[in-house]
Design a protein around this motif. Structure first.
Motif, mmCIF file in Angstrom:
data_model
loop_
_atom_site.group_PDB
_atom_site.id
_atom_site.type_symbol
_atom_site.label_atom_id
_atom_site.label_comp_id
_atom_site.label_asym_id
_atom_site.label_seq_id
_atom_site.Cartn_x
_atom_site.Cartn_y
_atom_site.Cartn_z
ATOM 1 N N VAL A 157 0.827 -1.207 0.000
ATOM 2 C CA VAL A 157 0.000 0.000 0.000
ATOM 3 C C VAL A 157 0.860 1.255 0.000
ATOM 4 O O VAL A 157 0.528 2.258 -0.646
ATOM 5 C CB VAL A 157 -0.946 -0.009 1.221
ATOM 6 C CG1 VAL A 157 -1.741 1.283 1.305
ATOM 7 C CG2 VAL A 157 -1.883 -1.203 1.147
ATOM 8 N N VAL A 158 1.990 1.206 0.719
ATOM 9 C CA VAL A 158 2.789 2.417 0.911
ATOM 10 C C VAL A 158 4.057 2.462 0.069
ATOM 11 O O VAL A 158 4.663 3.523 -0.063
ATOM 12 C CB VAL A 158 3.160 2.596 2.397
ATOM 13 C CG1 VAL A 158 1.920 2.819 3.236
ATOM 14 C CG2 VAL A 158 3.938 1.388 2.909
ATOM 15 N N VAL A 159 4.495 1.318 -0.460
ATOM 16 C CA VAL A 159 5.723 1.304 -1.260
ATOM 17 C C VAL A 159 5.357 1.540 -2.720
ATOM 18 O O VAL A 159 4.626 0.742 -3.310
ATOM 19 C CB VAL A 159 6.477 -0.029 -1.099
ATOM 20 C CG1 VAL A 159 7.704 -0.058 -2.003
ATOM 21 C CG2 VAL A 159 6.890 -0.237 0.348
ATOM 22 N N PRO A 160 5.827 2.624 -3.312
ATOM 23 C CA PRO A 160 5.488 2.875 -4.721
ATOM 24 C C PRO A 160 6.229 1.912 -5.638
ATOM 25 O O PRO A 160 7.291 1.392 -5.270
ATOM 26 C CB PRO A 160 5.962 4.322 -4.924
ATOM 27 C CG PRO A 160 7.021 4.544 -3.901
ATOM 28 C CD PRO A 160 6.640 3.691 -2.728
ATOM 29 N N PRO A 161 5.669 1.641 -6.836
ATOM 30 C CA PRO A 161 4.458 2.224 -7.418
ATOM 31 C C PRO A 161 3.287 1.251 -7.339
ATOM 32 O O PRO A 161 2.923 0.634 -8.337
ATOM 33 C CB PRO A 161 4.859 2.453 -8.868
ATOM 34 C CG PRO A 161 5.790 1.312 -9.151
ATOM 35 C CD PRO A 161 6.435 0.911 -7.854
ATOM 36 N N SER A 162 2.705 1.059 -6.179
ATOM 37 C CA SER A 162 1.610 0.116 -6.025
ATOM 38 C C SER A 162 0.357 0.634 -6.722
ATOM 39 O O SER A 162 0.193 1.833 -6.968
ATOM 40 C CB SER A 162 1.313 -0.096 -4.535
ATOM 41 O OG SER A 162 0.753 1.070 -3.964
ATOM 42 N N LEU A 163 -0.537 -0.297 -7.033
ATOM 43 C CA LEU A 163 -1.785 0.073 -7.706
ATOM 44 C C LEU A 163 -2.629 0.980 -6.820
ATOM 45 O O LEU A 163 -3.320 1.883 -7.324
ATOM 46 C CB LEU A 163 -2.562 -1.198 -8.063
ATOM 47 C CG LEU A 163 -3.868 -1.016 -8.835
ATOM 48 C CD1 LEU A 163 -3.620 -0.282 -10.145
ATOM 49 C CD2 LEU A 163 -4.521 -2.360 -9.100
ATOM 50 N N VAL A 164 -2.589 0.757 -5.509
ATOM 51 C CA VAL A 164 -3.346 1.616 -4.587
ATOM 52 C C VAL A 164 -2.860 3.057 -4.680
ATOM 53 O O VAL A 164 -3.654 3.996 -4.736
ATOM 54 C CB VAL A 164 -3.215 1.086 -3.141
ATOM 55 C CG1 VAL A 164 -3.874 2.045 -2.161
ATOM 56 C CG2 VAL A 164 -3.835 -0.294 -3.024
ATOM 57 N N LEU A 165 -1.542 3.251 -4.734
ATOM 58 C CA LEU A 165 -0.996 4.605 -4.847
ATOM 59 C C LEU A 165 -1.320 5.230 -6.188
ATOM 60 O O LEU A 165 -1.561 6.442 -6.287
ATOM 61 C CB LEU A 165 0.516 4.573 -4.640
ATOM 62 C CG LEU A 165 1.014 4.374 -3.204
ATOM 63 C CD1 LEU A 165 2.525 4.250 -3.178
ATOM 64 C CD2 LEU A 165 0.566 5.526 -2.319
ATOM 65 N N ARG A 211 6.760 10.020 -4.736
ATOM 66 C CA ARG A 211 7.934 10.573 -4.073
ATOM 67 C C ARG A 211 7.620 10.976 -2.637
ATOM 68 O O ARG A 211 8.460 10.849 -1.745
ATOM 69 C CB ARG A 211 8.437 11.782 -4.851
ATOM 70 C CG ARG A 211 8.964 11.435 -6.244
ATOM 71 C CD ARG A 211 9.278 12.681 -7.042
ATOM 72 N NE ARG A 211 9.827 12.360 -8.355
ATOM 73 C CZ ARG A 211 10.065 13.247 -9.300
ATOM 74 N NH1 ARG A 211 9.798 14.532 -9.083
ATOM 75 N NH2 ARG A 211 10.576 12.882 -10.463
ATOM 76 N N GLY A 212 6.408 11.470 -2.408
ATOM 77 C CA GLY A 212 6.053 11.920 -1.072
ATOM 78 C C GLY A 212 5.975 10.798 -0.055
ATOM 79 O O GLY A 212 6.395 10.952 1.103
ATOM 80 N N VAL A 213 5.454 9.643 -0.458
ATOM 81 C CA VAL A 213 5.260 8.549 0.489
ATOM 82 C C VAL A 213 6.538 7.752 0.701
ATOM 83 O O VAL A 213 6.616 6.952 1.654
ATOM 84 C CB VAL A 213 4.130 7.618 -0.017
ATOM 85 C CG1 VAL A 213 4.624 6.703 -1.133
ATOM 86 C CG2 VAL A 213 3.532 6.803 1.122
ATOM 87 N N VAL A 227 10.129 4.018 -11.561
ATOM 88 C CA VAL A 227 8.827 4.686 -11.518
ATOM 89 C C VAL A 227 8.813 5.755 -10.427
ATOM 90 O O VAL A 227 8.328 6.872 -10.635
ATOM 91 C CB VAL A 227 7.708 3.661 -11.291
ATOM 92 C CG1 VAL A 227 6.369 4.363 -11.120
ATOM 93 C CG2 VAL A 227 7.646 2.683 -12.445
ATOM 94 N N ALA A 228 9.339 5.417 -9.250
ATOM 95 C CA ALA A 228 9.359 6.391 -8.154
ATOM 96 C C ALA A 228 10.200 7.607 -8.500
ATOM 97 O O ALA A 228 9.889 8.728 -8.083
ATOM 98 C CB ALA A 228 9.892 5.734 -6.875
ATOM 99 N N ALA A 229 11.265 7.398 -9.288
ATOM 100 C CA ALA A 229 12.133 8.513 -9.673
ATOM 101 C C ALA A 229 11.619 9.255 -10.893
ATOM 102 O O ALA A 229 12.188 10.281 -11.274
ATOM 103 C CB ALA A 229 13.542 7.999 -9.951
ATOM 104 N N GLY A 230 10.561 8.739 -11.518
ATOM 105 C CA GLY A 230 10.002 9.415 -12.680
ATOM 106 C C GLY A 230 10.727 9.125 -13.976
ATOM 107 O O GLY A 230 10.554 9.854 -14.960
ATOM 108 N N LEU A 231 11.532 8.063 -14.018
ATOM 109 C CA LEU A 231 12.258 7.732 -15.243
ATOM 110 C C LEU A 231 11.338 7.132 -16.302
ATOM 111 O O LEU A 231 11.582 7.282 -17.490
ATOM 112 C CB LEU A 231 13.402 6.760 -14.935
ATOM 113 C CG LEU A 231 14.476 7.275 -13.965
ATOM 114 C CD1 LEU A 231 15.540 6.216 -13.733
ATOM 115 C CD2 LEU A 231 15.105 8.553 -14.508
ATOM 116 N N PHE A 232 10.302 6.427 -15.870
ATOM 117 C CA PHE A 232 9.304 5.935 -16.811
ATOM 118 C C PHE A 232 7.975 5.808 -16.076
ATOM 119 O O PHE A 232 7.906 5.902 -14.857
ATOM 120 C CB PHE A 232 9.711 4.596 -17.444
ATOM 121 C CG PHE A 232 10.346 3.620 -16.508
ATOM 122 C CD1 PHE A 232 11.725 3.515 -16.439
ATOM 123 C CD2 PHE A 232 9.579 2.808 -15.682
ATOM 124 C CE1 PHE A 232 12.331 2.616 -15.572
ATOM 125 C CE2 PHE A 232 10.167 1.903 -14.817
ATOM 126 C CZ PHE A 232 11.554 1.813 -14.767
#
Length: 478
Positions: free
Chosen positions: A155-163, A195-197, A248-253
């Motif tokens: 739930v909290v670790v990106p890039p999960s579907l919930v996020l 990035r926030g979470v 994904v978390a860094a915004g590379l793709f």
């Protein structure tokens, strides 16, 4: 009329608990009752926008990731990747009494974000990890608590579907709030929430590992054997998964690209190791289609229900109620988080994101400009609600997957250290809002609502080059 819409919210919760009907059927039924009330009161003109809203919803590129994440979760339940990683993890933590539980938490942080849902994570960890925890001396209650906590890490670790879905819902709520208040500010997106979470997620995982080490400090050292093939597969898998999640978390793709790549690699791996034959693949596809269809049905029903509430004026009523809450920005935030926590006892994460967030978040974001901070607190609240026995979603799913029943009070005692860790993370996030902006770009920082439109215009004039294009129309007579 607005109070009718407000009464529909507890009605939906009661019907879900008492009837056991699928959530989308209950939402459609409640939406039908609300639409009749709106049409009878002469306020049903807004309902004509429903076809356009549904078409626009299905054209959302972000939702392409939904079936891909579901497909990944179905593949992980069929492939032996979790077992291989568990054996390798035990070899790396040999001699540590808390080794099995730490490895289980690590698998939750690594694989749960790719599963797509808490239910899929619980299923995978209960099948692949829980029996091995018991085999290495972990008590059934402690093993169940570990599985429940590990399953919520997705739930909290990106890039999960919930996020991903929360990011889309918060972007819509932030847009409504900014337009209503006349603020000139940057609207948040899913990348901002990723990035926030991240800071809160890393802090929670680290503290859980420390708590697990302390709980199991008096246990017997555990050792395990892992072949060279296990080591190679584990190293390649970890590098691949961390690369995808980190990219994904860094915004590379984009998340859609990551989900497509992950699904393709898992599918090819299953075919190469011959764990996916025609029958197994047919079951994976059937499971993916069934769950994806259920999620899209829920999304369409929730969109219809929230539009009916807006036609009844319930959104304006809730905005006024939130605006009148005492305690300032923090007080309003805590009340909305309490509503989300209460909703989690009868709704799962997707239902809360589709139904509750679009209704309560616009009013809250009218009182605070830091939408990323609010989003992180919302996702942490959902995670905590999933872990509260006996009605927490992850706890109930984990208990139902166990062959032997586990009593509630021993389970509560086993979960207390993790709930205390979670409370500490929430308190730190509330007290230090800057934690959610550590990895953010300067453009995503909260905007001061007191900045006037003239100041924003002056700032734009400094940034835009002084180039005035010739927009004059040609002479038709020429």
């Amino acid at each position: 009329m607005s109070w009718i819409g407000l009464a529909l919210l507890p009605f939906v919760g009661a019907m879900l608990v008492l009837t056991g009907l699928p959530a989308f059927l209950v939402l459609i039924g409640a939406a039908g009752l609300g639409a009749i009330a709106a049409a009878t009161g002469g306020d049903g003109a807004l309902l004509t926008a429903l076809p356009g809203r549904l078409v626009g919803l299905l054209e959302n590129d972000l939702l392409q990731a939904l079936p891909l994440f579901v497909f990944i979760g179905a593949l992980l339940n069929r492939l032996p990747l979790a077992e291989t990683l568990f054996r390798t993890g035990l070899r790396l933590t040999r001699g540590t009494p808390a080794g099995p539980s730490i490895v289980a938490l690590g698998l939750g942080a690594l694989l749960a974000p790719m599963n797509g849902s808490v239910a899929a994570s619980v299923t995978m960890l209960s099948r692949a990890v829980y029996p091995r925890l018991l085999r290495h001396g972990v008590e059934p209650v402690e093993g169940l608590a570990t599985v429940a906590v590990a399953s919520t890490l997705g739930v909290v670790v990106p890039p999960s579907l919930v996020l991903i879905l929360l990011g889309d819902a918060m972007m819509g709520a932030h847009t409504i709030a900014s337009n209503a208040m006349g603020r000139s500010e940057r609207i948040i997106n899913t990348q901002d929430i990723f990035r926030g979470v991240l800071g809160s997620a890393i802090l929670f995982v680290a503290l859980c590992v420390i708590a697990t080490t302390w709980i199991r400090r008096r246990g017997k050292p555990v050792s395990a054997k892992a072949s060279r093939t296990d080591l190679i597969v584990s190293i390649l898998s970890c590098c691949f998964i961390v690369g995808i999640l980190g990219g994904v978390a860094a915004g590379l793709f984009y998340a859609v690209e990551a989900a497509a790549l992950g699904a393709t690699v898992l599918l090819l791996s299953g075919l190469l190791v011959r764990r996916l034959d025609g029958a197994a693949l047919a079951k994976v596809l059937a499971e993916t289609l069934a769950l994806t269809g259920a999620l899209f049905a829920l999304l369409l029903a929730a969109t219809t229900f929230t539009l009916v509430l807006r036609s009844l004026g319930t959104d304006h009523l809730l905005s006024r109620l939130i605006a009148d809450l005492p305690g300032g920005e923090l007080g309003a935030t805590l009340v909305v988080l309490a509503i989300l926590a209460a909703s989690a006892f009868v709704l799962d994460a997707f239902e809360i994101i589709f139904v509750v967030v679009p209704i309560v978040m616009p009013g809250l974001l009218m009182r605070t400009s830091d939408a990323v901070w609010v989003s992180v607190l919302a996702i942490l609240t959902l995670q905590a609600s999933f872990l509260l026995p006996p009605l927490g979603y992850a706890v109930m799913m984990a208990r139902s997957a166990m062959a032997d029943p586990v009593r509630t009070w021993p389970l509560m005692r086993a979960l207390v250290p993790y709930l205390a860790v979670h409370a500490l993370v929430v308190a730190v996030t509330v007290a230090v809002p800057g934690l959610v902006h550590l990895g953010a770009s300067p453009q995503s920082a909260p905007t001061d609502p007191s900045v006037s439109n003239e100041q924003v215009e002056q700032q734009l004039q400094r940034l835009i080059p002084d180039i005035t294009p010739d927009l004059s129309l040609p002479n038709i007579s020429d």
